[in-house]
Design a protein around this motif. Structure first.
Motif, PDB file in Angstrom:
ATOM      1  N   GLU A 139       0.845  -1.188   0.000  1.00 35.52           N
ATOM      2  CA  GLU A 139       0.000   0.000   0.000  1.00 35.52           C
ATOM      3  C   GLU A 139       0.884   1.244   0.000  1.00 35.52           C
ATOM      4  OE1 GLU A 139      -4.072  -1.531   2.235  1.00 35.52           O
ATOM      5  OE2 GLU A 139      -2.657  -0.258   3.355  1.00 35.52           O
ATOM      6  N   THR A 140       0.408   2.277  -0.679  1.00 34.81           N
ATOM      7  CA  THR A 140       1.125   3.549  -0.686  1.00 34.81           C
ATOM      8  C   THR A 140       0.134   4.685  -0.844  1.00 34.81           C
ATOM      9  OG1 THR A 140       2.999   4.747  -1.661  1.00 34.81           O
ATOM     10  CG2 THR A 140       1.508   3.642  -3.195  1.00 34.81           C
ATOM     11  N   SER A 141       0.505   5.845  -0.347  1.00 42.13           N
ATOM     12  CA  SER A 141      -0.347   7.019  -0.498  1.00 42.13           C
ATOM     13  C   SER A 141      -0.576   7.310  -1.979  1.00 42.13           C
ATOM     14  CB  SER A 141       0.319   8.233   0.166  1.00 42.13           C
ATOM     15  OG  SER A 141      -0.310   9.438  -0.234  1.00 42.13           O
ATOM     16  N   MET A 142      -1.779   7.688  -2.336  1.00 44.01           N
ATOM     17  CA  MET A 142      -2.064   8.060  -3.716  1.00 44.01           C
ATOM     18  C   MET A 142      -1.285   9.318  -4.110  1.00 44.01           C
ATOM     19  SD  MET A 142      -3.931   5.795  -5.153  1.00 44.01           S
ATOM     20  CE  MET A 142      -4.493   6.678  -6.620  1.00 44.01           C
ATOM     21  N   GLU A 143      -0.816  10.061  -3.130  1.00 41.06           N
ATOM     22  CA  GLU A 143      -0.005  11.249  -3.404  1.00 41.06           C
ATOM     23  C   GLU A 143       1.448  10.887  -3.698  1.00 41.06           C
ATOM     24  OE1 GLU A 143      -0.384  13.712   0.009  1.00 41.06           O
ATOM     25  OE2 GLU A 143      -2.538  14.047  -0.249  1.00 41.06           O
ATOM     26  N   ASN A 144       1.838   9.661  -3.381  1.00 44.44           N
ATOM     27  CA  ASN A 144       3.227   9.251  -3.541  1.00 44.44           C
ATOM     28  C   ASN A 144       3.474   8.799  -4.982  1.00 44.44           C
ATOM     29  OD1 ASN A 144       5.821   8.260  -3.324  1.00 44.44           O
ATOM     30  ND2 ASN A 144       5.451   7.138  -1.419  1.00 44.44           N
ATOM     31  N   LEU A 145       3.613   9.753  -5.862  1.00 42.99           N
ATOM     32  CA  LEU A 145       3.764   9.453  -7.280  1.00 42.99           C
ATOM     33  C   LEU A 145       5.054   8.689  -7.591  1.00 42.99           C
ATOM     34  CD1 LEU A 145       2.406  12.744  -8.915  1.00 42.99           C
ATOM     35  CD2 LEU A 145       1.187  10.626  -8.384  1.00 42.99           C
ATOM     36  N   PRO A 146       6.185   8.966  -6.922  1.00 46.29           N
ATOM     37  CA  PRO A 146       7.383   8.166  -7.206  1.00 46.29           C
ATOM     38  C   PRO A 146       7.199   6.681  -6.886  1.00 46.29           C
ATOM     39  CG  PRO A 146       7.998  10.217  -6.137  1.00 46.29           C
ATOM     40  CD  PRO A 146       6.505  10.133  -6.061  1.00 46.29           C
ATOM     41  N   MET A 147       6.566   6.369  -5.762  1.00 46.74           N
ATOM     42  CA  MET A 147       6.361   4.969  -5.388  1.00 46.74           C
ATOM     43  C   MET A 147       5.347   4.316  -6.315  1.00 46.74           C
ATOM     44  SD  MET A 147       7.429   2.700  -3.104  1.00 46.74           S
ATOM     45  CE  MET A 147       7.567   1.542  -4.450  1.00 46.74           C
ATOM     46  N   ARG A 148       4.282   5.021  -6.625  1.00 47.79           N
ATOM     47  CA  ARG A 148       3.286   4.482  -7.548  1.00 47.79           C
ATOM     48  C   ARG A 148       3.897   4.261  -8.932  1.00 47.79           C
ATOM     49  NH1 ARG A 148      -1.529   8.308  -7.872  1.00 47.79           N
ATOM     50  NH2 ARG A 148      -2.240   6.676  -9.324  1.00 47.79           N
ATOM     51  N   GLY A 149       4.761   5.173  -9.342  1.00 53.27           N
ATOM     52  CA  GLY A 149       5.419   5.019 -10.629  1.00 53.27           C
ATOM     53  C   GLY A 149       6.311   3.790 -10.664  1.00 53.27           C
ATOM     54  N   TRP A 150       7.017   3.540  -9.545  1.00 53.37           N
ATOM     55  CA  TRP A 150       7.868   2.354  -9.500  1.00 53.37           C
ATOM     56  C   TRP A 150       7.016   1.093  -9.585  1.00 53.37           C
ATOM     57  CZ3 TRP A 150       8.507  -2.181  -7.023  1.00 53.37           C
ATOM     58  CH2 TRP A 150       9.713  -2.859  -7.250  1.00 53.37           C
ATOM     59  N   LEU A 151       5.947   1.047  -8.809  1.00 54.30           N
ATOM     60  CA  LEU A 151       5.092  -0.139  -8.790  1.00 54.30           C
ATOM     61  C   LEU A 151       4.448  -0.392 -10.154  1.00 54.30           C
ATOM     62  CD1 LEU A 151       3.366   0.508  -5.346  1.00 54.30           C
ATOM     63  CD2 LEU A 151       4.849  -1.435  -5.865  1.00 54.30           C
ATOM     64  N   GLU A 152       3.944   0.654 -10.786  1.00 49.95           N
ATOM     65  CA  GLU A 152       3.162   0.492 -12.006  1.00 49.95           C
ATOM     66  C   GLU A 152       4.034   0.415 -13.263  1.00 49.95           C
ATOM     67  OE1 GLU A 152       0.346   3.706 -12.023  1.00 49.95           O
ATOM     68  OE2 GLU A 152      -0.366   3.251  -9.988  1.00 49.95           O
ATOM     69  N   LYS A 153       5.093   1.223 -13.322  1.00 41.34           N
ATOM     70  CA  LYS A 153       5.876   1.317 -14.556  1.00 41.34           C
ATOM     71  C   LYS A 153       7.151   0.477 -14.505  1.00 41.34           C
ATOM     72  CE  LYS A 153       4.104   5.976 -15.411  1.00 41.34           C
ATOM     73  NZ  LYS A 153       4.440   7.415 -15.569  1.00 41.34           N
ATOM     74  N   THR A 154       7.898   0.582 -13.414  1.00 41.35           N
ATOM     75  CA  THR A 154       9.142  -0.174 -13.326  1.00 41.35           C
ATOM     76  C   THR A 154       8.867  -1.661 -13.155  1.00 41.35           C
ATOM     77  OG1 THR A 154      10.325   1.716 -12.393  1.00 41.35           O
ATOM     78  CG2 THR A 154      11.304  -0.463 -12.057  1.00 41.35           C
ATOM     79  N   ALA A 155       8.015  -2.000 -12.169  1.00 44.17           N
ATOM     80  CA  ALA A 155       7.775  -3.410 -11.840  1.00 44.17           C
ATOM     81  C   ALA A 155       6.537  -3.985 -12.508  1.00 44.17           C
ATOM     82  CB  ALA A 155       7.668  -3.577 -10.331  1.00 44.17           C
ATOM     83  N   ASN A 156       5.656  -3.124 -13.018  1.00 49.54           N
ATOM     84  CA  ASN A 156       4.406  -3.579 -13.639  1.00 49.54           C
ATOM     85  C   ASN A 156       3.590  -4.429 -12.664  1.00 49.54           C
ATOM     86  OD1 ASN A 156       2.499  -3.777 -15.697  1.00 49.54           O
ATOM     87  ND2 ASN A 156       3.421  -5.620 -16.574  1.00 49.54           N
ATOM     88  N   ILE A 157       3.458  -3.924 -11.437  1.00 49.13           N
ATOM     89  CA  ILE A 157       2.672  -4.597 -10.404  1.00 49.13           C
ATOM     90  C   ILE A 157       1.250  -4.040 -10.414  1.00 49.13           C
ATOM     91  CG2 ILE A 157       2.408  -4.894  -7.900  1.00 49.13           C
ATOM     92  CD1 ILE A 157       5.457  -5.006  -7.726  1.00 49.13           C
ATOM     93  N   ARG A 158       0.283  -4.922 -10.276  1.00 47.45           N
ATOM     94  CA  ARG A 158      -1.123  -4.561 -10.382  1.00 47.45           C
ATOM     95  C   ARG A 158      -1.590  -3.655  -9.254  1.00 47.45           C
ATOM     96  NH1 ARG A 158      -3.830  -8.220  -8.785  1.00 47.45           N
ATOM     97  NH2 ARG A 158      -2.219  -9.718  -8.238  1.00 47.45           N
ATOM     98  N   GLN A 159      -2.338  -2.607  -9.629  1.00 47.01           N
ATOM     99  CA  GLN A 159      -3.085  -1.851  -8.624  1.00 47.01           C
ATOM    100  C   GLN A 159      -4.461  -2.481  -8.514  1.00 47.01           C
ATOM    101  OE1 GLN A 159      -3.506   2.367  -9.220  1.00 47.01           O
ATOM    102  NE2 GLN A 159      -4.797   2.634  -7.430  1.00 47.01           N
ATOM    103  N   GLU A 160      -4.825  -2.893  -7.316  1.00 45.26           N
ATOM    104  CA  GLU A 160      -6.093  -3.595  -7.120  1.00 45.26           C
ATOM    105  C   GLU A 160      -7.226  -2.681  -6.671  1.00 45.26           C
ATOM    106  OE1 GLU A 160      -4.978  -8.147  -6.270  1.00 45.26           O
ATOM    107  OE2 GLU A 160      -5.039  -6.894  -4.476  1.00 45.26           O
ATOM    108  N   GLY A 161      -6.896  -1.475  -6.239  1.00 50.24           N
ATOM    109  CA  GLY A 161      -7.959  -0.586  -5.806  1.00 50.24           C
ATOM    110  C   GLY A 161      -7.434   0.629  -5.086  1.00 50.24           C
TER     111      GLY A 161
END
Length: 211
Positions: A139-161
């Protein structure tokens, strides 16, 4: 599933990063890390002040809980020595469901340097391949764009909600939280290779710069 040893040391493939069981020697650095303004920017529920003694008490209490594996991130410098560069680990470990949650804090001086990739690669490899877990949630804050970017773009990990107003903060407000997850087969089939390519590319780039 395999049990967690009393002390553990894990190295990333390049050995630039190592993850070790927390000890008293880390307490002061952890107190600084957990209260740094950069850390608090996205983890607004953490206390703004924390002493080494409070870290010690927290470390000892969490070490008694078999559902928690805390690890200190050490990063190797150019001189070959290691210094504390963050913390990571898994928690809410459920041996029946073979599931757990993972988290990470990277010290500000090491952010943007590929440390998260090496940390998560090492942590995922251990959790999936050695411990035999099926699912890791994050889980990460929706404001944390660097972490979300790593999860979604670098690692291609699914956002479930998205969990609306899931975390409280010290100012009495709320934080929306993004929920992510990775399964063992997703690790084997795509994420592991993606992170390996990312680490290899970075190491090659750094080698050219050094040359």
């Amino acid at each position: 599933m395999a049990q967690t040893p009393a002390t553990l040391t894990l190295y990333s493939p390049s050995r630039r990063v190592k993850l070790v069981t927390p000890s008293q020697a880390d307490d002061e650095a952890v107190a600084i890390l957990r209260t740094h303004p950069v850390t608090l920017r996205f983890l607004k529920f953490l206390p703004e002040t924390m002493t080494a003694e409070e870290v010690r008490e927290r470390r000892e209490n969490r070490a008694k809980d078999s559902r928690i594996l805390d690890l200190i991130v050490y990063v190797r410098g150019e001189d070959g020595s290691y210094e504390v560069g963050g913390s990571t680990g898994v928690f809410s470990m459920d041996d029946l469901q073979k599931s757990c949650e993972a988290g990470i804090l990277v010290a500000p001086k090491f952010q943007g340097q590929g440390v998260s990739t090496e940390v998560f690669y090492t942590l995922f490899a251990y959790t999936f391949e050695e411990r035999g877990f099926h699912r890791i949630s994050m889980e990460t804050s929706m404001e944390n764009l660097p972490m979300r970017g790593w999860l979604e773009k670098t690692a291609n990990i699914r956002q479930e909600g998205i969990k609306k107003e899931w975390w409280t903060d010290n100012a009495g407000g709320w934080t929306d939280v993004g929920s992510y997850a990775i399964l063992d087969r997703e690790w084997r089939d795509k994420v592991k290779e993606r992170l390996e390519k990312k680490m290899t590319s970075r190491n090659q780039t750094e080698g050219k710069i050094a040359a």
